[in-house]
Design an enzyme around this catalytic site. Structure first.
Site, PDB file in Angstrom:
ATOM      1  N   HIS A  87      34.919  42.742  48.629  1.00  0.00           N
ATOM      2  CA  HIS A  87      34.108  41.524  48.556  1.00  0.00           C
ATOM      3  C   HIS A  87      35.078  40.332  48.549  1.00  0.00           C
ATOM      4  O   HIS A  87      36.214  40.455  48.081  1.00  0.00           O
ATOM      5  CB  HIS A  87      33.322  41.573  47.243  1.00  0.00           C
ATOM      6  CG  HIS A  87      32.311  40.497  47.055  1.00  0.00           C
ATOM      7  ND1 HIS A  87      32.650  39.241  46.611  1.00  0.00           N
ATOM      8  CD2 HIS A  87      30.972  40.488  47.217  1.00  0.00           C
ATOM      9  CE1 HIS A  87      31.549  38.505  46.511  1.00  0.00           C
ATOM     10  NE2 HIS A  87      30.520  39.241  46.879  1.00  0.00           N
ATOM     11  N   ASP A 142      37.190  46.654  40.901  1.00  0.00           N
ATOM     12  CA  ASP A 142      36.015  45.790  40.965  1.00  0.00           C
ATOM     13  C   ASP A 142      34.798  46.700  40.809  1.00  0.00           C
ATOM     14  O   ASP A 142      34.423  47.419  41.731  1.00  0.00           O
ATOM     15  CB  ASP A 142      36.020  45.061  42.314  1.00  0.00           C
ATOM     16  CG  ASP A 142      34.725  44.299  42.565  1.00  0.00           C
ATOM     17  OD1 ASP A 142      33.763  44.454  41.793  1.00  0.00           O
ATOM     18  OD2 ASP A 142      34.679  43.567  43.564  1.00  0.00           O
ATOM     19  N   GLN A 163      29.598  46.829  41.812  1.00  0.00           N
ATOM     20  CA  GLN A 163      28.546  47.663  42.420  1.00  0.00           C
ATOM     21  C   GLN A 163      28.570  49.102  41.901  1.00  0.00           C
ATOM     22  O   GLN A 163      27.807  49.938  42.385  1.00  0.00           O
ATOM     23  CB  GLN A 163      28.695  47.685  43.954  1.00  0.00           C
ATOM     24  CG  GLN A 163      28.536  46.333  44.604  1.00  0.00           C
ATOM     25  CD  GLN A 163      27.122  45.770  44.481  1.00  0.00           C
ATOM     26  OE1 GLN A 163      26.164  46.471  44.143  1.00  0.00           O
ATOM     27  NE2 GLN A 163      26.974  44.482  44.749  1.00  0.00           N
ATOM     28  N   LYS A 209      24.121  41.945  37.813  1.00  0.00           N
ATOM     29  CA  LYS A 209      23.801  43.102  38.670  1.00  0.00           C
ATOM     30  C   LYS A 209      23.410  44.310  37.818  1.00  0.00           C
ATOM     31  O   LYS A 209      23.006  45.339  38.331  1.00  0.00           O
ATOM     32  CB  LYS A 209      24.989  43.445  39.560  1.00  0.00           C
ATOM     33  CG  LYS A 209      25.334  42.325  40.546  1.00  0.00           C
ATOM     34  CD  LYS A 209      26.467  42.725  41.442  1.00  0.00           C
ATOM     35  CE  LYS A 209      27.121  41.550  42.121  1.00  0.00           C
ATOM     36  NZ  LYS A 209      26.400  41.063  43.286  1.00  0.00           N
ATOM     37  N   CYS A 242      29.401  38.600  51.967  1.00  0.00           N
ATOM     38  CA  CYS A 242      30.695  38.190  51.401  1.00  0.00           C
ATOM     39  C   CYS A 242      31.771  39.244  51.676  1.00  0.00           C
ATOM     40  O   CYS A 242      32.603  39.548  50.795  1.00  0.00           O
ATOM     41  CB  CYS A 242      30.605  37.933  49.892  1.00  0.00           C
ATOM     42  SG  CYS A 242      29.470  36.625  49.484  1.00  0.00           S
TER      43      CYS A 242
HETATM   44  N1  PMP Z   1      32.474  42.438  43.991  1.00  0.00           N
HETATM   45  C1  PMP Z   1      31.448  43.081  44.536  1.00  0.00           C
HETATM   46  C2  PMP Z   1      31.661  44.465  45.092  1.00  0.00           C
HETATM   47  C3  PMP Z   1      30.196  42.457  44.610  1.00  0.00           C
HETATM   48  O1  PMP Z   1      29.160  43.087  45.173  1.00  0.00           O
HETATM   49  C4  PMP Z   1      30.039  41.164  44.060  1.00  0.00           C
HETATM   50  C5  PMP Z   1      28.707  40.436  44.106  1.00  0.00           C
HETATM   51  N2  PMP Z   1      28.062  40.490  45.332  1.00  0.00           N
HETATM   52  C6  PMP Z   1      31.143  40.552  43.486  1.00  0.00           C
HETATM   53  C7  PMP Z   1      32.335  41.218  43.466  1.00  0.00           C
HETATM   54  C8  PMP Z   1      31.065  39.169  42.909  1.00  0.00           C
HETATM   55  O2  PMP Z   1      30.298  39.171  41.766  1.00  0.00           O
HETATM   56  P1  PMP Z   1      29.926  37.788  41.041  1.00  0.00           P
HETATM   57  O3  PMP Z   1      29.416  36.877  42.111  1.00  0.00           O
HETATM   58  O4  PMP Z   1      28.880  38.174  40.054  1.00  0.00           O
HETATM   59  O5  PMP Z   1      31.183  37.284  40.407  1.00  0.00           O
END
Ligand code: PMP
Length: 411
Positions: free
Chosen positions: A128, A205, A208, A231, A369
């Site tokens: 991401h 990270d 997910q 999430k 993203c």
């Molecule tokens: N890493 C992953 C794999 C994600 O799916 C996301 C959110 N789409 C993020 C990081 C970023 O999370 P946040 O916007 O809550 O900081």
């Protein structure tokens, strides 16, 4: 047939989510966008409003009972998180704004103060943007190099390339536990062992992964683990950075301010010990309380039951979607979490998203993203349907029917 955990009737859990009784474009809402953000059970909403109604005060400061109550709720949440991800100590849990801030904290605190031009960070192409841009910024600031592990056509990491990526200059491995586009669950325990054999720390990270499966940071043995509450059926604006205590003790603060110090003068500052060193300023107290309530809600169900439920939904959805002529799944390797990306011949993902929206179905269409991953698959965008614990087979049926409707409208 769905294999429900014997103790858990997932269909009845839907009633815990007030928003799922609402409509989308005048139709009952079918929410298939939990990877973007999950809906909140009443238990989380109530815990947060109870805090504002009954227990609200600032924390760590007051000498009066209300503040003591608020502090106890906040610090108890640290314990709840510690147990949820099986950390060794609650001092290893730092509250941050979310996954993004957790990764920026490590890059700026550890990376910027300790690394030098030419040092290397290993990433993967399925990251991401929040696990790319913080390292890119560091590259701009101090000249580190980014090494990117490729994925195979079915969406698995190229483990041989990973093994060969280490050099004496490698300072960190920063990879996603589960992909927000492909759903791929990466073999993070094995990858951590490989990194450690090179004396390189690992940041995962978990944005997910944590909402979909049991996570045990001690078993994985990763050095850092980050995730976002929103999430995980909790509130926005709050998340967790787990870090092994011995590393935390040695890390400089990320931001300066109140609550993270021991003593302050204009000539000299000494910092708080433990996680408070990284929690400058008044934190999102209600958010932390909401996160703890979300975790307790999930613990009552069990993350293994959530995982099994979503795997059963995947088993139902994948063949049904693959059977639609012209539909191509992006990311078919297993194991995967309940995140399904696909594209359709001759229909732009945004057009599919619009048709689904009119049928009451919420999905995401776009680059998610993850622009480098889109480029890898030569795609501008995909449609992504992602599951939460409240989804049911009949919602997959509705998704399939709406995609077929889009086909009729656009072909
Ligand atoms: N890493 C992953 C794999 C994600 O799916 C996301 C959110 N789409 C993020 C990081 C970023 O999370 P946040 O916007 O809550 O900081």
């Amino acid at each position: 047939m769905m294999m429900l955990d014997k103790k858990t009737d997932f269909a009845s859990l839907r009633c815990d989510f007030p928003i799922l009784q609402e409509t989308n474009r005048g139709k009952p809402i079918i929410y298939l966008d939990s990877a973007a953000s999950a809906q909140k059970p009443r238990q989380v909403i109530t815990a947060m409003s109870d805090f504002y109604y009954q227990d609200y005060a600032n924390i760590h400061r007051g000498i009066y009972e209300l503040s003591e109550r608020a502090t106890a709720l906040y610090e108890n949440a640290r314990l709840v998180v510690k147990e949820f991800i099986h950390a060794k100590k609650s001092e290893e849990i730092i509250f941050v704004r979310g996954t993004t801030e957790g990764i920026n904290l490590i890059a700026q605190s550890l990376g910027r103060s300790r690394w030098q031009a030419g040092d290397e960070v290993i990433l993967t192409i399925m990251e991401h943007h929040s696990n790319i841009v913080p390292w890119y910024l560091l590259k701009e600031q101090i000249g580190i190099e980014l090494k990117v592990i490729p994925v195979t056509d079915d969406g698995a990491l190229d483990i041989e390339a990973y093994q060969n990526a280490f050099t004496p200059r490698t300072k960190m491995v920063a990879i996603t536990h589960a992909s927000n586009v492909l759903g791929t669950i990466n073999p993070v325990k094995e990858m951590t062992a490989i990194a450690h054999s090179h004396h390189v720390p690992v940041l995962l990270d978990g944005a997910q992964a944590v909402p979909h499966m049991p996570v045990n940071v001690q078993d994985i043995d990763c050095d850092f683990y980050v995730f976002s509450a929103h999430k995980l059926y909790g509130p926005t604006g709050i998340g967790v950075l787990y870090a092994k205590e011995e590393i935390l003790l040695d890390m400089p603060p990320y931001q300066g301010g109140g609550d993270m110090i021991e003593t302050v003068s204009f000539d000299h500052v000494t910092f708080a010990k433990g996680p408070q060193k990284f929690e400058a300023g008044t934190p999102d107290i209600a958010g932390v309380i909401g996160l703890a309530a979300a975790i307790q809600y999930l613990q009552a169900i069990s993350m293994q039951a959530v995982f099994d439920h979503e795997q059963a939904l995947l088993d139902y959805a994948l063949p049904a979607l693959s059977a639609i002529p012209g539909l191509r799944l992006i990311g078919t390797t297993i194991p995967k979490v309940g995140v399904i990306s696909f594209v359709m011949e001759n229909i732009h993902p945004h057009d599919i998203g619009t048709v689904l929206d009119h049928e009451g179905i919420a999905v995401r269409a776009g680059h998610h993203c993850a622009m480098p991953l889109m480029q890898r698959f030569h795609l501008p965008a995909t449609v992504r349907a992602s599951f939460g614990l409240y989804n049911q087979e009949n919602e997959i049926d509705a998704l399939v029917a709406a995609i077929q409707l889009a086909k009729r409208l656009f072909n």
